[in-house]
Write a protein that holds these residues in place. Structure first.
Motif: not given
Length: 75
Positions: A1-27
């Protein structure tokens, strides 16, 4: 993640959501490092379905958010 000024942003909360072809979801939750990155490595198992997977990310820090979506195929 980068700021509007293009600087890296540390300590941001990130959620990865993977949806499988069968509809199962992993967060999975992570936090960005000092270089603004957060990494999730998914291992596909033999029992996982073949087909199109969707990967979504949402990063949040203070009132700012960023998101992205991509797809990949497991054969």
């Amino acid at each position: 993640m980068v700021s509007m000024a293009g600087n890296p942003v540390s300590n941001a909360d990130v959620t990865f959501k993977i949806t499988k072809p069968n509809g199962a979801v992993s967060n999975v939750n992570a936090t960005t490092a000092s270089d603004g990155t957060a990494v999730y490595q998914m291992r596909v198992k033999r029992k996982d379905p073949i087909g199109l997977y969707k990967a979504e990310t949402l990063a949040t820090v203070d009132a700012a958010t960023g998101s992205d979506i991509t797809q990949f195929t497991v054969q």
